[in-house]
Design a protein around this motif. Sequence first.
Motif, PDB file in Angstrom:
ATOM      1  N   VAL A 126       0.854  -1.195   0.000  1.00 26.80           N
ATOM      2  CA  VAL A 126       0.000   0.000   0.000  1.00 26.80           C
ATOM      3  C   VAL A 126       0.888   1.242   0.000  1.00 26.80           C
ATOM      4  CG1 VAL A 126      -1.677   1.333   1.347  1.00 26.80           C
ATOM      5  CG2 VAL A 126      -1.910  -1.162   1.174  1.00 26.80           C
ATOM      6  N   SER A 127       0.535   2.222  -0.815  1.00 21.74           N
ATOM      7  CA  SER A 127       1.367   3.430  -0.881  1.00 21.74           C
ATOM      8  C   SER A 127       0.492   4.656  -1.128  1.00 21.74           C
ATOM      9  CB  SER A 127       2.410   3.303  -2.001  1.00 21.74           C
ATOM     10  OG  SER A 127       1.760   3.104  -3.241  1.00 21.74           O
ATOM     11  N   ILE A 128       1.087   5.818  -0.891  1.00 21.97           N
ATOM     12  CA  ILE A 128       0.434   7.081  -1.217  1.00 21.97           C
ATOM     13  C   ILE A 128       1.060   7.584  -2.509  1.00 21.97           C
ATOM     14  CG2 ILE A 128      -0.035   9.447  -0.452  1.00 21.97           C
ATOM     15  CD1 ILE A 128      -1.381   7.277   1.238  1.00 21.97           C
ATOM     16  N   VAL A 129       0.237   7.864  -3.510  1.00 25.27           N
ATOM     17  CA  VAL A 129       0.763   8.264  -4.818  1.00 25.27           C
ATOM     18  C   VAL A 129       0.135   9.591  -5.247  1.00 25.27           C
ATOM     19  CG1 VAL A 129       1.275   5.893  -5.535  1.00 25.27           C
ATOM     20  CG2 VAL A 129      -0.961   6.868  -6.064  1.00 25.27           C
ATOM     21  N   LEU A 130       0.919  10.376  -6.005  1.00 21.14           N
ATOM     22  CA  LEU A 130       0.473  11.713  -6.413  1.00 21.14           C
ATOM     23  C   LEU A 130       0.239  11.826  -7.915  1.00 21.14           C
ATOM     24  CD1 LEU A 130       2.965  13.824  -4.243  1.00 21.14           C
ATOM     25  CD2 LEU A 130       0.598  13.208  -3.715  1.00 21.14           C
ATOM     26  N   GLU A 131       0.833  10.937  -8.697  1.00 24.12           N
ATOM     27  CA  GLU A 131       0.799  11.123 -10.149  1.00 24.12           C
ATOM     28  C   GLU A 131      -0.211  10.237 -10.873  1.00 24.12           C
ATOM     29  OE1 GLU A 131       4.756  10.904 -11.663  1.00 24.12           O
ATOM     30  OE2 GLU A 131       5.403  12.648 -10.504  1.00 24.12           O
ATOM     31  N   GLU A 132      -0.635   9.137 -10.266  1.00 23.73           N
ATOM     32  CA  GLU A 132      -1.512   8.196 -10.978  1.00 23.73           C
ATOM     33  C   GLU A 132      -2.876   8.805 -11.320  1.00 23.73           C
ATOM     34  OE1 GLU A 132       0.776   7.408  -9.096  1.00 23.73           O
ATOM     35  OE2 GLU A 132       1.689   5.543  -9.804  1.00 23.73           O
ATOM     36  N   ILE A 133      -3.410   9.633 -10.401  1.00 25.45           N
ATOM     37  CA  ILE A 133      -4.678  10.328 -10.643  1.00 25.45           C
ATOM     38  C   ILE A 133      -4.401  11.831 -10.489  1.00 25.45           C
ATOM     39  CG2 ILE A 133      -7.060  10.656  -9.909  1.00 25.45           C
ATOM     40  CD1 ILE A 133      -6.578   7.843 -10.995  1.00 25.45           C
TER      41      ILE A 133
END
Length: 170
Positions: free
Chosen positions: A9-16
């Motif tokens: 599980v990760s926090i992502v900024l670019e996928e959406i």
Amino acid sequence: MIKYLPDRVSIVLEEIPDRVSVAVDITNCPENCPGCHSPFLREDIGEELTFERIDSLISDNFGVNCFLLLGEGRDHQALVRIGKYISEKYPGIAPALYSGRNQVEDDIWQVFDYVKLGPYVEKKGPLNERTTNQRLYHVHSVISAGAGGSAAIRRVKEDITPVIWRRKKD
Ligand code: SF4
């Protein structure tokens, strides 16, 4: 049942675009993309993504405004229930789905606010390459006048793939 990999599980900024997403890798992938970047996701591994797990992932990651499922598994009804649960319980958190298919069913468009379509094709590259075959859609609810003056809600798909390209760092 939909399973995910808790350790990834990760926090992502670019996928959406414009969203801070808690991203979960979904296993039991039914696709068979040549050059698959994550073959282990095709195995029946991981733990069930229950509503309680979703609640914990959201409360443990204060400030996220998107819940992104990377893959869709093999249980369509359970997948739709997850999207519906998030959209109804957390109005400020957009449910999002990365599918490996070229088309998805109407009930997916009804409950997910972002949907990525298309298998991974190694020579065409991922979503952030201009050569990609994949597309990312933002799904809006639009209220319009229905028959007899009643209001009708339509779901409208907007292809936002070029937004991802513009933000890519070369
Ligand atoms: S969608 Fe394709 S690339 Fe992604 S895990 Fe499944 S087979 Fe691999």
